[in-house]
Design an enzyme around this catalytic site. Sequence first.
Site, short mmCIF file in Angstrom:
data_model
loop_
_atom_site.label_atom_id
_atom_site.label_comp_id
_atom_site.label_asym_id
_atom_site.label_seq_id
_atom_site.Cartn_x
_atom_site.Cartn_y
_atom_site.Cartn_z
N CYS A 119 -2.52 53.33 18.47
CA CYS A 119 -2.24 52.27 19.43
C CYS A 119 -0.77 52.33 19.81
CB CYS A 119 -2.57 50.92 18.79
SG CYS A 119 -2.21 49.51 19.86
N HIS A 161 -11.32 49.24 22.21
CA HIS A 161 -9.93 49.06 21.77
C HIS A 161 -9.17 48.15 22.74
CE1 HIS A 161 -6.14 50.81 19.85
NE2 HIS A 161 -5.67 50.18 20.91
N GLU A 162 -9.31 48.41 24.04
CA GLU A 162 -8.55 47.63 25.02
C GLU A 162 -9.12 46.21 25.16
OE1 GLU A 162 -5.77 48.76 25.79
OE2 GLU A 162 -6.19 50.77 25.07
N HIS A 165 -7.83 44.11 22.36
CA HIS A 165 -6.46 43.64 22.60
C HIS A 165 -6.46 42.29 23.32
CE1 HIS A 165 -3.41 46.49 21.37
NE2 HIS A 165 -4.00 47.51 21.95
ZN ZN Z 1 -3.76 49.50 21.49
#
Ligand code: ZN
Length: 204
Positions: A119, A161-162, A165
């Site tokens: 990341c 993953h995004e 976030h």
């Molecule tokens: Zn990330």
Amino acid sequence: MSLAEMVAALLAGPQPIPIVTAGNTVLRRPAEPYDGQLGDDLLSELIEAMRVCMHEAPGVGLAAPQIGIPLQIAVLEDPATIPPELAAYRHRYPLDFRVIVNPRYTAVGTERAAFYEGCLSVPGYQAVVDRPASVLLECLDENGTAVQEQFDGWSARIVQHETDHLGGTLYLDKALTRSLTDNDQYTSLWGGLPITVARSGLGF
Ligand code: ZN
């Protein structure tokens, strides 16, 4: 300061926009759904600045909180420039540039995939995350059009993953923590090898 003022100030500052790293609260709070707070012109400028920031990093995804903006907007793009055998092992194939707004995902099927990921907000390290191998993404695009699309392989990992976030979750929250490796150790010991090698070496 309004979100529009925050974005305008960021766009007037140094480019590429500096990336916020772990420890900053903006990465830990759920971002606000995007509902036109920026207006079309400012949104377009923000997306372009995020695209530049992602390319410069370089990375394959960037969520607005990673540049300090608590809005549910992320950009994704993966040229997948890795050796063909590694691409096949990771099911990693090119993902065209796209913008996801107010995204949600749900697992499709029961298959899982465990691979090292990193990341931009946790520089220098990688760890294994066991994730659904395929997901259904529901979101808006940058024009406000509803999108429903299935993603598989590495693209599914980027989407998760995004989207995570934007909910205040970092990949480390889901990682097998014994797999944690710094980039130097990863390159010299585990890079390009089946995950089972690192699993037996590190005990995760
Ligand atoms: Zn990330």
